[in-house]
Every structure is written in C-alpha cells, then in structure tokens.
Design a protein around this motif. Structure first.
Motif, PDB file in Angstrom:
ATOM      1  N   HIS A 125      49.104  60.894 103.804  1.00 27.78           N
ATOM      2  CA  HIS A 125      49.707  62.168 104.205  1.00 27.78           C
ATOM      3  C   HIS A 125      49.926  63.114 103.039  1.00 27.78           C
ATOM      4  CE1 HIS A 125      50.152  61.109 108.427  1.00 27.78           C
ATOM      5  NE2 HIS A 125      50.278  59.882 107.969  1.00 27.78           N
ATOM      6  N   ALA A 126      49.916  62.594 101.815  1.00 30.65           N
ATOM      7  CA  ALA A 126      49.987  63.482 100.650  1.00 30.65           C
ATOM      8  C   ALA A 126      48.612  64.043 100.325  1.00 30.65           C
ATOM      9  CB  ALA A 126      50.543  62.726  99.445  1.00 30.65           C
ATOM     10  N   GLY A 127      47.569  63.330 100.714  1.00 31.77           N
ATOM     11  CA  GLY A 127      46.203  63.763 100.422  1.00 31.77           C
ATOM     12  C   GLY A 127      45.622  63.094  99.198  1.00 31.77           C
ATOM     13  N   SER A 128      46.475  62.861  98.192  1.00 29.40           N
ATOM     14  CA  SER A 128      46.041  62.185  96.968  1.00 29.40           C
ATOM     15  C   SER A 128      47.271  61.773  96.178  1.00 29.40           C
ATOM     16  CB  SER A 128      45.170  63.098  96.105  1.00 29.40           C
ATOM     17  OG  SER A 128      45.950  64.147  95.545  1.00 29.40           O
ATOM     18  N   GLY A 129      47.086  60.829  95.266  1.00 22.11           N
ATOM     19  CA  GLY A 129      48.179  60.442  94.391  1.00 22.11           C
ATOM     20  C   GLY A 129      48.607  61.572  93.483  1.00 22.11           C
ATOM     21  N   GLY A 130      47.644  62.393  93.068  1.00 25.31           N
ATOM     22  CA  GLY A 130      47.959  63.510  92.194  1.00 25.31           C
ATOM     23  C   GLY A 130      48.862  64.549  92.831  1.00 25.31           C
ATOM     24  N   ALA A 131      48.849  64.639  94.158  1.00 25.99           N
ATOM     25  CA  ALA A 131      49.683  65.625  94.845  1.00 25.99           C
ATOM     26  C   ALA A 131      51.157  65.250  94.836  1.00 25.99           C
ATOM     27  CB  ALA A 131      49.211  65.793  96.285  1.00 25.99           C
ATOM     28  N   VAL A 132      51.450  63.959  94.715  1.00 16.61           N
ATOM     29  CA  VAL A 132      52.839  63.501  94.720  1.00 16.61           C
ATOM     30  C   VAL A 132      53.500  63.880  93.400  1.00 16.61           C
ATOM     31  CG1 VAL A 132      54.338  61.458  94.741  1.00 16.61           C
ATOM     32  CG2 VAL A 132      52.363  61.599  96.298  1.00 16.61           C
ATOM     33  N   GLU A 133      54.638  64.539  93.468  1.00 20.01           N
ATOM     34  CA  GLU A 133      55.374  64.956  92.272  1.00 20.01           C
ATOM     35  C   GLU A 133      56.667  64.166  92.084  1.00 20.01           C
ATOM     36  OE1 GLU A 133      55.867  69.198  92.037  1.00 20.01           O
ATOM     37  OE2 GLU A 133      53.872  69.552  92.889  1.00 20.01           O
ATOM     38  N   GLY A 134      57.434  63.986  93.170  1.00 18.79           N
ATOM     39  CA  GLY A 134      58.664  63.220  93.110  1.00 18.79           C
ATOM     40  C   GLY A 134      58.502  61.930  93.878  1.00 18.79           C
ATOM     41  N   TYR A 135      59.177  60.865  93.402  1.00 13.46           N
ATOM     42  CA  TYR A 135      59.040  59.596  94.125  1.00 13.46           C
ATOM     43  C   TYR A 135      60.285  58.745  93.994  1.00 13.46           C
ATOM     44  CZ  TYR A 135      57.520  56.787  89.943  1.00 13.46           C
ATOM     45  OH  TYR A 135      57.432  56.109  88.752  1.00 13.46           O
ATOM     46  N   GLY A 136      60.437  57.804  94.953  1.00 15.53           N
ATOM     47  CA  GLY A 136      61.585  56.911  94.961  1.00 15.53           C
ATOM     48  C   GLY A 136      61.377  55.805  95.979  1.00 15.53           C
ATOM     49  N   LYS A 137      62.353  54.890  96.050  1.00 13.66           N
ATOM     50  CA  LYS A 137      62.241  53.730  96.934  1.00 13.66           C
ATOM     51  C   LYS A 137      63.619  53.335  97.428  1.00 13.66           C
ATOM     52  CE  LYS A 137      62.395  50.597  92.940  1.00 13.66           C
ATOM     53  NZ  LYS A 137      61.678  49.576  92.149  1.00 13.66           N
ATOM     54  N   ALA A 138      63.654  52.543  98.505  1.00 12.78           N
ATOM     55  CA  ALA A 138      64.925  52.088  99.059  1.00 12.78           C
ATOM     56  C   ALA A 138      64.718  50.816  99.859  1.00 12.78           C
ATOM     57  CB  ALA A 138      65.541  53.163  99.963  1.00 12.78           C
ATOM     58  N   ALA A 139      65.793  50.038  99.973  1.00 20.62           N
ATOM     59  CA  ALA A 139      65.826  48.886 100.866  1.00 20.62           C
ATOM     60  C   ALA A 139      67.197  48.814 101.511  1.00 20.62           C
ATOM     61  CB  ALA A 139      65.536  47.592 100.114  1.00 20.62           C
ATOM     62  N   VAL A 140      67.215  48.536 102.800  1.00 27.31           N
ATOM     63  CA  VAL A 140      68.466  48.296 103.521  1.00 27.31           C
ATOM     64  C   VAL A 140      68.332  46.962 104.241  1.00 27.31           C
ATOM     65  CG1 VAL A 140      70.079  49.085 105.273  1.00 27.31           C
ATOM     66  CG2 VAL A 140      68.905  50.750 103.846  1.00 27.31           C
ATOM     67  N   VAL A 141      69.249  46.066 103.952  1.00 25.80           N
ATOM     68  CA  VAL A 141      69.255  44.731 104.531  1.00 25.80           C
ATOM     69  C   VAL A 141      70.187  44.709 105.729  1.00 25.80           C
ATOM     70  CG1 VAL A 141      69.728  42.299 104.049  1.00 25.80           C
ATOM     71  CG2 VAL A 141      68.859  43.765 102.241  1.00 25.80           C
ATOM     72  N   GLY A 142      69.754  44.035 106.795  1.00 24.35           N
ATOM     73  CA  GLY A 142      70.621  43.861 107.960  1.00 24.35           C
ATOM     74  C   GLY A 142      71.857  43.041 107.619  1.00 24.35           C
ATOM     75  N   ALA A 146      49.153  54.377  91.797  1.00 22.45           N
ATOM     76  CA  ALA A 146      48.433  55.264  92.713  1.00 22.45           C
ATOM     77  C   ALA A 146      48.726  56.733  92.450  1.00 22.45           C
ATOM     78  CB  ALA A 146      48.777  54.916  94.157  1.00 22.45           C
ATOM     79  N   VAL A 147      49.953  57.034  92.001  1.00 20.71           N
ATOM     80  CA  VAL A 147      50.312  58.434  91.767  1.00 20.71           C
ATOM     81  C   VAL A 147      50.266  58.799  90.280  1.00 20.71           C
ATOM     82  CG1 VAL A 147      51.711  58.494  93.855  1.00 20.71           C
ATOM     83  CG2 VAL A 147      52.825  58.036  91.661  1.00 20.71           C
ATOM     84  N   GLY A 148      49.903  57.835  89.432  1.00 25.60           N
ATOM     85  CA  GLY A 148      49.795  58.098  87.997  1.00 25.60           C
ATOM     86  C   GLY A 148      51.132  58.394  87.350  1.00 25.60           C
ATOM     87  N   ALA A 149      52.156  57.628  87.694  1.00 24.33           N
ATOM     88  CA  ALA A 149      53.521  57.916  87.246  1.00 24.33           C
ATOM     89  C   ALA A 149      53.855  57.242  85.924  1.00 24.33           C
ATOM     90  CB  ALA A 149      54.511  57.479  88.309  1.00 24.33           C
ATOM     91  N   LYS A 150      54.811  57.844  85.230  1.00 23.30           N
ATOM     92  CA  LYS A 150      55.324  57.298  83.976  1.00 23.30           C
ATOM     93  C   LYS A 150      56.793  56.895  84.080  1.00 23.30           C
ATOM     94  CE  LYS A 150      52.268  60.211  81.166  1.00 23.30           C
ATOM     95  NZ  LYS A 150      52.220  61.352  80.216  1.00 23.30           N
ATOM     96  N   SER A 151      57.560  57.579  84.905  1.00 23.43           N
ATOM     97  CA  SER A 151      58.995  57.308  85.000  1.00 23.43           C
ATOM     98  C   SER A 151      59.253  56.164  85.986  1.00 23.43           C
ATOM     99  CB  SER A 151      59.767  58.559  85.415  1.00 23.43           C
ATOM    100  OG  SER A 151      59.354  59.012  86.684  1.00 23.43           O
ATOM    101  N   TYR A 152      60.455  55.593  85.909  1.00 22.00           N
ATOM    102  CA  TYR A 152      60.800  54.523  86.833  1.00 22.00           C
ATOM    103  C   TYR A 152      61.063  55.107  88.223  1.00 22.00           C
ATOM    104  CZ  TYR A 152      65.719  55.904  86.359  1.00 22.00           C
ATOM    105  OH  TYR A 152      66.895  56.608  86.373  1.00 22.00           O
ATOM    106  N   LEU A 153      60.994  54.245  89.227  1.00 22.79           N
ATOM    107  CA  LEU A 153      61.260  54.664  90.603  1.00 22.79           C
ATOM    108  C   LEU A 153      62.769  54.684  90.846  1.00 22.79           C
ATOM    109  CD1 LEU A 153      58.492  52.639  92.400  1.00 22.79           C
ATOM    110  CD2 LEU A 153      59.022  55.011  92.976  1.00 22.79           C
TER     111      LEU A 153
END
Length: 200
Positions: A71-88, A112-119
């Motif tokens: 849905h971004a079209g490419s890894g290069g298009a992604v500028e900001g990124y992050g992650k999450a987990a929620v446990v039941g 995939a997005v060519g990132a340098k910073s941590y998530l």
C-alpha cells in the motif's frame, strides 16, 4: 505449532486538512496488524521463549512488511515507521515483546524501507477493542520531529485473552504544517553536543 493467525487488519488514513489548512501533500498513515494465537498460551510460565520467537517472529515480520509495502508502493516511499504488540489478558507483556523486539521481526521492515533508526514501539496488555498505539519516527533521523506521529486503532474482537495483536505502522510524509523545529536546533541553542545531548 505453526503460526495461528486468526485475522489481519489493514488501515489507510489520509489527512487532507489540518488546522483548517489544506495538507499538501496529504499525510498518509498505514497500519498493518495480525491477530494470532499467543504461542505460549496455556503453557504456564515459560523460561525459554526463543524457540517460539524463531518460529513465529520471522513469519510476522515478513507478512506485515509486505502488507505495508503493497500500500505504500515501495520501501522508499515510507518515511516514518514503528511497531506495536498488545497481549490478551491471559498472556504476559513479555510474550508480545518477544515477538517484536527481535531482529528476526524488525529487520524485514528495516531492510525493506532502507532504515537507519530504531523502530519506535509500544508493548502492552489489554482486552478486545483496547486502543492500540504505534508511535512513528523518521526511519533515518530520530531527531526529525516532523515525523513524530502516533497511529491509534482498535480491533473490536481482538486481542482475545489467549491472543496477541502485532502491528507495524508507516507514514508517507510527516505532520502537515509542522513548525516546532528539530531536536538539533534545541541542542544548538542549549550548547549541547549532538553526540552527548544530555551533557553528561
């Protein structure tokens, strides 16, 4: 036990107007999530989480990264990124942490997005339909405040008590009309070194 994914969730948010002013270009935020059976459910306290991490985390990392990229079209298009987990509610926060705080999960996205910073991340426990937050930051520059964003969503029937929701978030663009400067301006004004921002 193979990875047991009950459902996936994908959301695209387009911000066209912010503060009464047109956003040009619009901010696009993408959420990709999986609802899976907690691989440690019903096992009591487990000392060694690594076997299930090796089995489950790479599958999630690859699948969710692919959903973002489609849905971004490419890894290069992604500028900001992050992650999450929620446990039941019957699981440990450590169970969600185990699946997202491993390079076997995050490196799929990072590479995939060519990132340098941590998530940027959250890991929490909650019931079905609880708020799920994914903090974002610039994939290459942790001090670029324009990309300090938060995706918030909920899945009405997840996580069940024996499930985990694992999610990735992406932005194409930063906050519309951002005007608070970057971290480096503060450091310069305070006379602090970029490599030693706390001046210790």
């Amino acid at each position: 036990m193979p990875v047991s994914i009950r459902k996936t969730f994908l959301n695209i948010e387009n911000t066209l107007i912010e503060g009464g002013k047109a956003a040009s270009p619009p901010l696009i935020m993408i959420t990709a999530a999986a609802v899976l059976k907690n691989p440690w459910a019903g096992m009591g306290f487990v000392d060694d989480l690594k076997p299930k991490i090796l089995e489950v985390a790479p599958v999630l990392g690859e699948m969710l990264t692919d959903m973002i990229l489609q849905h971004a079209g490419s890894g290069g298009a992604v500028e900001g990124y992050g992650k999450a987990a929620v446990v039941g509610l019957n699981g440990e926060v450590e169970h969600g942490s185990a699946l997202i705080h491993t390079l076997r999960f995050g490196n799929f996205y990072r590479d995939a997005v060519g990132a340098k910073s941590y998530l940027a991340f959250t890991n929490t426990r909650g019931p079905a339909n609880c708020p799920i937050m994914i903090p974002l930051m610039d994939k290459n520059d942790a001090g670029r405040r324009s990309h300090y964003l938060t995706i918030q969503f909920a899945i009405p029937d997840a996580p069940a008590a024996d499930e985990i929701v694992v999610a990735l978030g992406a932005s194409i663009g930063g906050r519309p009309h951002h005007r608070i400067g970057d971290r480096y301006q503060d450091l310069e004004e305070l006379g602090h070194d970029v490599d030693n921002p706390a001046a210790v």
